[in-house]
Structures are given as structure tokens and as C-alpha cells.
Design a protein around this motif. Structure first.
Motif, PDB file in Angstrom:
ATOM      1  N   LYS A  34       6.343 -36.818 -11.686  1.00 25.03           N
ATOM      2  CA  LYS A  34       5.496 -38.002 -11.811  1.00 25.03           C
ATOM      3  C   LYS A  34       6.216 -39.138 -12.522  1.00 25.03           C
ATOM      4  CE  LYS A  34       1.001 -35.713 -11.798  1.00 25.03           C
ATOM      5  NZ  LYS A  34      -0.208 -35.405 -12.599  1.00 25.03           N
ATOM      6  N   LEU A  35       7.063 -38.795 -13.495  1.00 28.47           N
ATOM      7  CA  LEU A  35       7.766 -39.814 -14.271  1.00 28.47           C
ATOM      8  C   LEU A  35       9.034 -40.333 -13.593  1.00 28.47           C
ATOM      9  CD1 LEU A  35       7.453 -38.247 -17.832  1.00 28.47           C
ATOM     10  CD2 LEU A  35       6.187 -40.199 -16.909  1.00 28.47           C
ATOM     11  N   ASN A  36       9.646 -39.530 -12.715  1.00 28.76           N
ATOM     12  CA  ASN A  36      10.966 -39.864 -12.197  1.00 28.76           C
ATOM     13  C   ASN A  36      11.054 -40.128 -10.696  1.00 28.76           C
ATOM     14  OD1 ASN A  36      12.829 -39.479 -14.621  1.00 28.76           O
ATOM     15  ND2 ASN A  36      11.581 -37.626 -14.651  1.00 28.76           N
ATOM     16  N   ILE A  37      10.033 -39.766  -9.947  1.00 31.28           N
ATOM     17  CA  ILE A  37      10.091 -39.885  -8.492  1.00 31.28           C
ATOM     18  C   ILE A  37       8.822 -40.564  -7.992  1.00 31.28           C
ATOM     19  CG2 ILE A  37      10.306 -38.597  -6.329  1.00 31.28           C
ATOM     20  CD1 ILE A  37      11.660 -36.377  -7.911  1.00 31.28           C
ATOM     21  N   GLU A  38       8.979 -41.404  -6.992  1.00 27.33           N
ATOM     22  CA  GLU A  38       7.821 -42.091  -6.407  1.00 27.33           C
ATOM     23  C   GLU A  38       6.816 -41.060  -5.875  1.00 27.33           C
ATOM     24  OE1 GLU A  38       7.146 -45.362  -6.252  1.00 27.33           O
ATOM     25  OE2 GLU A  38       8.978 -45.830  -7.355  1.00 27.33           O
ATOM     26  N   GLN A  39       5.546 -41.353  -6.031  1.00 26.40           N
ATOM     27  CA  GLN A  39       4.470 -40.435  -5.657  1.00 26.40           C
ATOM     28  C   GLN A  39       4.547 -40.003  -4.192  1.00 26.40           C
ATOM     29  OE1 GLN A  39       0.599 -42.143  -6.158  1.00 26.40           O
ATOM     30  NE2 GLN A  39      -0.476 -40.273  -5.630  1.00 26.40           N
ATOM     31  N   HIS A  40       4.967 -40.893  -3.326  1.00 31.92           N
ATOM     32  CA  HIS A  40       4.992 -40.586  -1.895  1.00 31.92           C
ATOM     33  C   HIS A  40       6.247 -39.823  -1.471  1.00 31.92           C
ATOM     34  CE1 HIS A  40       6.957 -44.521  -2.372  1.00 31.92           C
ATOM     35  NE2 HIS A  40       7.763 -44.086  -1.420  1.00 31.92           N
ATOM     36  N   SER A  41       7.148 -39.514  -2.422  1.00 34.16           N
ATOM     37  CA  SER A  41       8.418 -38.872  -2.073  1.00 34.16           C
ATOM     38  C   SER A  41       8.523 -37.416  -2.500  1.00 34.16           C
ATOM     39  CB  SER A  41       9.580 -39.656  -2.698  1.00 34.16           C
ATOM     40  OG  SER A  41       9.659 -40.939  -2.144  1.00 34.16           O
ATOM     41  N   TRP A  42       7.447 -36.839  -3.024  1.00 29.01           N
ATOM     42  CA  TRP A  42       7.490 -35.431  -3.403  1.00 29.01           C
ATOM     43  C   TRP A  42       6.110 -34.802  -3.232  1.00 29.01           C
ATOM     44  CZ3 TRP A  42       4.746 -33.338  -7.606  1.00 29.01           C
ATOM     45  CH2 TRP A  42       4.119 -34.272  -8.429  1.00 29.01           C
ATOM     46  N   GLN A  43       6.117 -33.473  -3.160  1.00 29.07           N
ATOM     47  CA  GLN A  43       4.872 -32.727  -2.996  1.00 29.07           C
ATOM     48  C   GLN A  43       5.108 -31.317  -3.535  1.00 29.07           C
ATOM     49  OE1 GLN A  43       3.548 -32.352   1.059  1.00 29.07           O
ATOM     50  NE2 GLN A  43       1.434 -32.109   0.418  1.00 29.07           N
ATOM     51  N   VAL A  44       4.069 -30.708  -4.072  1.00 29.37           N
ATOM     52  CA  VAL A  44       4.186 -29.331  -4.553  1.00 29.37           C
ATOM     53  C   VAL A  44       3.044 -28.492  -3.998  1.00 29.37           C
ATOM     54  CG1 VAL A  44       3.071 -29.882  -6.769  1.00 29.37           C
ATOM     55  CG2 VAL A  44       4.411 -27.818  -6.558  1.00 29.37           C
ATOM     56  N   PRO A  45       3.346 -27.659  -2.989  1.00 25.93           N
ATOM     57  CA  PRO A  45       2.347 -26.675  -2.551  1.00 25.93           C
ATOM     58  C   PRO A  45       2.392 -25.492  -3.529  1.00 25.93           C
ATOM     59  CG  PRO A  45       4.134 -26.899  -0.940  1.00 25.93           C
ATOM     60  CD  PRO A  45       4.497 -27.694  -2.127  1.00 25.93           C
ATOM     61  N   TYR A  46       1.330 -25.280  -4.248  1.00 28.62           N
ATOM     62  CA  TYR A  46       1.310 -24.252  -5.296  1.00 28.62           C
ATOM     63  C   TYR A  46       1.336 -22.839  -4.715  1.00 28.62           C
ATOM     64  CZ  TYR A  46       0.335 -27.913  -8.648  1.00 28.62           C
ATOM     65  OH  TYR A  46       0.424 -29.031  -9.423  1.00 28.62           O
ATOM     66  N   ARG A  47       1.879 -21.923  -5.510  1.00 29.61           N
ATOM     67  CA  ARG A  47       1.905 -20.480  -5.216  1.00 29.61           C
ATOM     68  C   ARG A  47       2.495 -20.160  -3.842  1.00 29.61           C
ATOM     69  NH1 ARG A  47      -2.767 -21.632  -7.756  1.00 29.61           N
ATOM     70  NH2 ARG A  47      -3.099 -20.703  -9.785  1.00 29.61           N
ATOM     71  N   THR A  48       3.726 -20.525  -3.636  1.00 31.61           N
ATOM     72  CA  THR A  48       4.379 -20.227  -2.365  1.00 31.61           C
ATOM     73  C   THR A  48       5.072 -18.881  -2.377  1.00 31.61           C
ATOM     74  OG1 THR A  48       6.293 -21.506  -3.087  1.00 31.61           O
ATOM     75  CG2 THR A  48       4.683 -22.633  -1.690  1.00 31.61           C
ATOM     76  N   GLY A  49       5.043 -18.205  -3.497  1.00 29.70           N
ATOM     77  CA  GLY A  49       5.628 -16.873  -3.625  1.00 29.70           C
ATOM     78  C   GLY A  49       5.239 -16.297  -4.972  1.00 29.70           C
ATOM     79  N   PRO A  50       5.566 -15.027  -5.198  1.00 25.55           N
ATOM     80  CA  PRO A  50       5.254 -14.433  -6.496  1.00 25.55           C
ATOM     81  C   PRO A  50       6.004 -15.171  -7.614  1.00 25.55           C
ATOM     82  CG  PRO A  50       6.044 -12.767  -4.949  1.00 25.55           C
ATOM     83  CD  PRO A  50       6.214 -14.098  -4.306  1.00 25.55           C
ATOM     84  N   TYR A  51       5.270 -15.701  -8.558  1.00 24.92           N
ATOM     85  CA  TYR A  51       5.835 -16.406  -9.708  1.00 24.92           C
ATOM     86  C   TYR A  51       6.661 -17.627  -9.332  1.00 24.92           C
ATOM     87  CZ  TYR A  51       4.454 -12.160 -12.096  1.00 24.92           C
ATOM     88  OH  TYR A  51       3.731 -11.096 -12.580  1.00 24.92           O
ATOM     89  N   GLU A  52       6.368 -18.265  -8.202  1.00 27.93           N
ATOM     90  CA  GLU A  52       7.124 -19.461  -7.842  1.00 27.93           C
ATOM     91  C   GLU A  52       6.255 -20.480  -7.115  1.00 27.93           C
ATOM     92  OE1 GLU A  52      10.342 -18.163  -5.314  1.00 27.93           O
ATOM     93  OE2 GLU A  52       9.196 -18.612  -3.520  1.00 27.93           O
ATOM     94  N   HIS A  53       6.672 -21.727  -7.246  1.00 25.51           N
ATOM     95  CA  HIS A  53       6.061 -22.848  -6.541  1.00 25.51           C
ATOM     96  C   HIS A  53       7.190 -23.609  -5.872  1.00 25.51           C
ATOM     97  CE1 HIS A  53       2.336 -22.075  -8.668  1.00 25.51           C
ATOM     98  NE2 HIS A  53       3.007 -22.079  -9.802  1.00 25.51           N
TER      99      HIS A  53
END
Length: 77
Positions: A34-53
Motif C-alpha cells: 500500500k505504501l510503495n506500489i500503486e493500488q492498481h498494480s498489485w493484488q493479493v489472493p489470500y490463502r493460496t497454499g498452506p501457510y502462504e499467500h
């Protein structure tokens, strides 16, 4: 950009460059994005694996900066 424009833009570059991060530091990673990259240039789909995002970035340079910032906790297999 309006919320609709942001969503449309993300669909154009998705999935982009993916970096996985350990789930223990996900809040710190999201704050960094949020502080370093433009909002439209990143995304985080939560829980894509055990103990990882998976963080997805439009630009490889942003993915590299993220990976370097959280190196011991990224792309762990």
C-alpha cells in the motif's frame, strides 16, 4: 482511478508476476504494498497454499522489490 477502472485494469494484467509470502507476515506485506506500489498494480489472493499467500504484481520490478524486501519469507518451497 475509480474502483471500476482499477478492477478493469487488474483484469488486463492478471495474473502478472507472482511472489508467495509466508502467512505470518501477510499484514506487513500488504502494508508495504500500500505504501510503495500503486493500488492498481498489485493484488493479493489470500490463502493460496498452506501457510502462504500469493502477491501478484503488474510489473516485474515491483515483484523484485517486494521479494528483496521480504526475502527470507518469500517463495519458500
Amino acid at each position: 482511478m475509480t474502483p471500476q477502472e482499477i478492477t478493469d485494469h487488474k483484469f488486463r494484467w492478471y495474473p502478472g508476476t507472482t511472489v508467495t509470502a509466508h502467512s505470518d507476515i501477510v499484514k506487513i506485506c500488504v502494508t508495504w504494498c500500500k505504501l510503495n506500489i500503486e493500488q492498481h498494480s498489485w493484488q493479493v489472493p489470500y490463502r493460496t497454499g498452506p501457510y502462504e499467500h500469493s502477491f501478484r504484481f503488474e510489473f516485474k520490478a515491483d515483484a523484485k522489490s517486494f521479494r528483496d524486501q521480504f526475502e527470507p519469507y518469500t517463495d519458500m518451497k
